[in-house]
Design an enzyme around this catalytic site. Structure first.
Site, PDB file in Angstrom:
ATOM      1  N   THR A 181      -4.085   8.240  -0.763  1.00 51.05           N
ATOM      2  CA  THR A 181      -3.242   7.531   0.198  1.00 51.05           C
ATOM      3  C   THR A 181      -1.850   8.138   0.137  1.00 51.05           C
ATOM      4  O   THR A 181      -1.427   8.628  -0.916  1.00 51.05           O
ATOM      5  CB  THR A 181      -3.136   6.038  -0.148  1.00 51.05           C
ATOM      6  OG1 THR A 181      -2.586   5.947  -1.477  1.00 51.05           O
ATOM      7  CG2 THR A 181      -4.482   5.345  -0.131  1.00 51.05           C
ATOM      8  N   GLU A 328      -8.494   4.533   3.480  1.00 48.10           N
ATOM      9  CA  GLU A 328      -9.547   3.761   2.816  1.00 48.10           C
ATOM     10  C   GLU A 328     -10.727   3.467   3.735  1.00 48.10           C
ATOM     11  O   GLU A 328     -11.740   2.929   3.302  1.00 48.10           O
ATOM     12  CB  GLU A 328      -8.987   2.420   2.304  1.00 48.10           C
ATOM     13  CG  GLU A 328      -7.976   2.542   1.175  1.00 48.10           C
ATOM     14  CD  GLU A 328      -6.533   2.708   1.658  1.00 48.10           C
ATOM     15  OE1 GLU A 328      -6.332   3.212   2.788  1.00 48.10           O
ATOM     16  OE2 GLU A 328      -5.612   2.347   0.911  1.00 48.10           O
ATOM     17  N   LYS A 437      11.130 -10.989   7.763  1.00 47.15           N
ATOM     18  CA  LYS A 437      10.979 -12.413   7.487  1.00 47.15           C
ATOM     19  C   LYS A 437      12.299 -13.103   7.759  1.00 47.15           C
ATOM     20  O   LYS A 437      13.222 -13.049   6.957  1.00 47.15           O
ATOM     21  CB  LYS A 437      10.524 -12.621   6.036  1.00 47.15           C
ATOM     22  CG  LYS A 437       9.166 -11.996   5.791  1.00 47.15           C
ATOM     23  CD  LYS A 437       8.870 -11.738   4.330  1.00 47.15           C
ATOM     24  CE  LYS A 437       7.739 -10.735   4.205  1.00 47.15           C
ATOM     25  NZ  LYS A 437       8.147  -9.367   3.907  1.00 47.15           N
ATOM     26  N   TRP A 442       7.976 -14.842  10.935  1.00 47.01           N
ATOM     27  CA  TRP A 442       7.799 -13.390  10.916  1.00 47.01           C
ATOM     28  C   TRP A 442       8.164 -12.772  12.268  1.00 47.01           C
ATOM     29  O   TRP A 442       7.740 -13.245  13.304  1.00 47.01           O
ATOM     30  CB  TRP A 442       6.347 -13.028  10.601  1.00 47.01           C
ATOM     31  CG  TRP A 442       5.982 -13.245   9.169  1.00 47.01           C
ATOM     32  CD1 TRP A 442       6.823 -13.639   8.168  1.00 47.01           C
ATOM     33  CD2 TRP A 442       4.699 -13.092   8.578  1.00 47.01           C
ATOM     34  NE1 TRP A 442       6.144 -13.733   6.990  1.00 47.01           N
ATOM     35  CE2 TRP A 442       4.830 -13.396   7.212  1.00 47.01           C
ATOM     36  CE3 TRP A 442       3.455 -12.709   9.059  1.00 47.01           C
ATOM     37  CZ2 TRP A 442       3.762 -13.344   6.330  1.00 47.01           C
ATOM     38  CZ3 TRP A 442       2.387 -12.652   8.186  1.00 47.01           C
ATOM     39  CH2 TRP A 442       2.543 -12.976   6.833  1.00 47.01           C
TER      40      TRP A 442
HETATM   41  P1  AMP Z   1      -3.059   6.071   6.239  1.00 45.13           P
HETATM   42  O1  AMP Z   1      -3.940   5.566   5.167  1.00 45.13           O
HETATM   43  O2  AMP Z   1      -1.967   6.956   5.746  1.00 45.13           O
HETATM   44  O3  AMP Z   1      -3.836   6.703   7.341  1.00 45.13           O
HETATM   45  O4  AMP Z   1      -2.299   4.830   6.867  1.00 45.13           O
HETATM   46  C1  AMP Z   1      -2.985   3.697   7.318  1.00 45.13           C
HETATM   47  C2  AMP Z   1      -2.037   2.742   7.965  1.00 45.13           C
HETATM   48  O5  AMP Z   1      -1.509   3.302   9.165  1.00 45.13           O
HETATM   49  C3  AMP Z   1      -2.668   1.452   8.409  1.00 45.13           C
HETATM   50  O6  AMP Z   1      -2.795   0.532   7.356  1.00 45.13           O
HETATM   51  C4  AMP Z   1      -1.702   0.979   9.469  1.00 45.13           C
HETATM   52  O7  AMP Z   1      -0.590   0.324   8.907  1.00 45.13           O
HETATM   53  C5  AMP Z   1      -1.227   2.261  10.086  1.00 45.13           C
HETATM   54  N1  AMP Z   1      -1.963   2.503  11.334  1.00 45.13           N
HETATM   55  C6  AMP Z   1      -3.022   3.286  11.526  1.00 45.13           C
HETATM   56  N2  AMP Z   1      -3.400   3.280  12.814  1.00 45.13           N
HETATM   57  C7  AMP Z   1      -2.560   2.453  13.466  1.00 45.13           C
HETATM   58  C8  AMP Z   1      -2.417   2.016  14.819  1.00 45.13           C
HETATM   59  N3  AMP Z   1      -3.203   2.457  15.783  1.00 45.13           N
HETATM   60  N4  AMP Z   1      -1.430   1.134  15.085  1.00 45.13           N
HETATM   61  C9  AMP Z   1      -0.603   0.690  14.121  1.00 45.13           C
HETATM   62  N5  AMP Z   1      -0.672   1.073  12.842  1.00 45.13           N
HETATM   63  C10 AMP Z   1      -1.636   1.942  12.511  1.00 45.13           C
END
Ligand code: AMP
Length: 538
Positions: A181, A328, A437, A442
């Site tokens: 991650t 994940e 917050k 929120w």
């Molecule tokens: P990563 O593991 O680096 O790909 O990041 C995942 C995170 O990216 C998710 O938990 C979301 O917070 C954000 N994310 C992914 N796709 C979207 C989307 N279409 N709209 C908003 N947030 C997104």
């Protein structure tokens, strides 16, 4: 009573065998660092992949060993995607945009034995070389003799006879690949993808209910192969025989548009910042590139501003499809196709629906949990999104930070605050850590950002919490104006006013030359919070 079907194992080599038998003539096109195009066919890809597999075995790679890549999107990286799992080893794609300390940490944590590195990235590798412990370093796309102590990929595989490669029997639950991650807080955490998950995810990409990839598609993943398997597209394309176009290190709008038009790309995928750049370039172009066969631009990784989706459609006739996923979740979790029920609905309503993150893929189940339990699917009540499914992580690799991410009843907690509507469509309101917050309620930073980015003068906007003595936190809008445009905070506040409750509206506006971005091209809000909050305030 047990069913009487074969226990056929779902493995990455099974995709490769199909490509070999059926799709030998399909093409892979890669942009090289010198900007020239490299072309070969699936049969060449399979042959070289087998040679890589044999070379890995000869170097002593055993089932379960980790082999790392530090590499852009191109054919040799594709060979690693298949060659490494074909000997039951685990492909660890290192995110080259991570801070150097994190690269050192994850290479060490994964205990990578071998590294495949692009010649174009040797400079980056030099920064970590002393602090990492790869037994062997193999240089991809070498144009000159490789540095002392390293091996040349081409020489290495040329020594192997592909005819001698025999596919091993692999158990589908064993690990095929891993990604870390790119968490902006804490150490990166390792996610281990099983063969089974990668195959089922590939099948998922072929469903018309998701993005409906077929062998007639020409697919350009702009999403890097070093971040969550380029959204699984390389695996799916090999399974389906879709032509692959890999843009290498050249990710500027002009180079991408050149490939989209020149290679007749039908399907492409990337984060919103990539598409925002392409939109501006298309808007400015004096001569229209021919993008008539481009059917889908998949956007995800961060929220796609609805104004961007609409602009592509109205001004350029291009269809943007919004999707959501995480490292994940392999990564595709939800896709926003127009629900049947909205056929014939007014344009605006359709656009509102398509701008949501969408409905979960078949086999992925979702729910959201608020302060008092699972929330109703009413499109209003926020809660943290939880999922389960065959391509969702069940735990992190060797990490003691598991406890709060996996529920006792077997669901993964995403850390995203969402609402879910009656059609099952998810809308991301915020990351838990980004939500503002204010006075016990929120405020969604994402919704404010999307609204700001719909203002004609605004190129980019990120909204973050700043500490407030009365309300605990208040939103601050960081805005990048379009070239040659102007706007004041007062004007932007008036622009937002009709769309939000009064207490949502930011009082403060900071005009910046650029928004800092994460390794994955997302807004780096932690940097903005640090910049605009005095120490100890938030
Ligand atoms: P990563 O593991 O680096 O790909 O990041 C995942 C995170 O990216 C998710 O938990 C979301 O917070 C954000 N994310 C992914 N796709 C979207 C989307 N279409 N709209 C908003 N947030 C997104």
């Amino acid at each position: 009573m047990e069913g009487l079907m074969m226990d056929y194992q779902l493995t990455v080599p099974s995709l490769m065998r199909r490509a070999e038998q059926i799709y030998g003539a399909r093409e892979v096109v890669s942009r090289l660092p010198d900007r020239s195009l490299h072309r070969y066919r699936f049969r060449d890809f399979v042959r070289r992949t087998k040679q890589l597999a044999l070379a890995l075995r000869r170097m002593g790679i055993r089932p379960g060993d980790r082999v790392a890549t530090l590499s852009w999107n191109h054919y040799a990286h594709l060979e690693a995607y298949f060659g490494v799992p074909s000997v039951e080893a685990v492909l660890h794609t290192i995110n080259l945009r991570l801070p150097v300390d994190d690269i050192v940490y994850i290479a060490d944590h994964a205990e990578d034995r071998i590294l495949l590195v692009d010649e174009a990235l040797l400079q980056l590798f030099e920064q970590v070389r002393e602090r990492t412990h790869f037994e062997k370093v193999i240089v991809l796309q070498a144009t000159r003799p490789v540095p002392e102590g390293m091996l040349d990929y081409e020489e290495l595989i040329a020594a192997e006879d592909p005819q001698t490669f025999v596919y091993p029997d692999i158990a589908e639950r064993s690990a095929a690949a891993m990604s870390y991650t790119s968490g902006t807080t804490g150490r990166p955490k390792g996610v281990l993808y099983s063969h089974r998950a990668l195959v089922l995810h590939s099948l998922g990409l072929g469903l018309a209910e998701s993005v409906g990839l077929t062998g007639r598609d020409t697919v350009m993943p702009v999403v890097p192969m070093f971040h969550v398997n380029a959204w699984g597209l390389p695996f799916a394309c090999v399974m389906l025989g879709a032509k692959l176009v890999l843009p290498g290190p050249h990710l500027d709008p002009a180079s991408l548009i050149d490939l989209l038009a020149g290679e007749k790309v039908t399907f492409t995928a990337g984060v919103p910042t990539i598409w925002l750049g392409i939109l501006q370039a298309l808007d400015k172009a004096t001569e229209r590139p021919d993008l008539s066969v481009l059917r889908t631009m998949l956007v995800g990784g961060a929220a796609a501003p609805p104004s961007m989706i609409a602009a592509f459609e109205k001004r350029h006739g291009l269809r943007v499809v919004h999707a959501w996923g995480m490292t994940e979740t392999t990564p595709l979790g939800t896709v926003s196709n127009l629900p049947l029920e909205l056929d014939g609905a007014p344009d605006e309503e359709q656009m509102r629906s398509r701008a949501r993150q969408g409905v979960s893929m078949p086999l992925v189940e979702i729910r959201a949990r608020g302060e008092s339990g699972i929330v109703p699917w009413d499109g209003m009540t926020p809660g943290e999104l939880e999922l389960r499914g065959p391509w969702v992580a069940s735990s992190y690799y060797r990490s003691d930070e598991q406890g709060d991410r996996f529920t006792a009843d077997g669901w993964f907690r995403t850390g995203d605050i969402v609402t879910i509507d009656a059609t099952g469509s998810v809308q991301i309101q915020d990351r838990i850590k980004d939500v503002i917050k204010s006075g016990g309620e929120w405020i969604s930073s994402v919704l404010l950002e999307n609204a700001l980015m719909a203002h004609p003068s605004v190129a980019e906007a990120a909204v973050v919490a700043v500490a407030d003595p009365k309300w605990q936190e208040r939103p601050l809008a960081c805005v990048v104006l379009r070239e040659g445009e102007s706007a004041t905070g007062e004007e932007l506040r008036e622009f937002l006013a009709p769309q939000f409750p009064k207490w949502w509206l930011p009082e403060e506006y900071a005009f910046l030359p650029a928004i800092p971005k994460t390794s994955a091209g997302k807004f780096l809000k932690s940097a903005l919070r640090a910049q605009f909050n005095r120490p100890n305030e938030v």
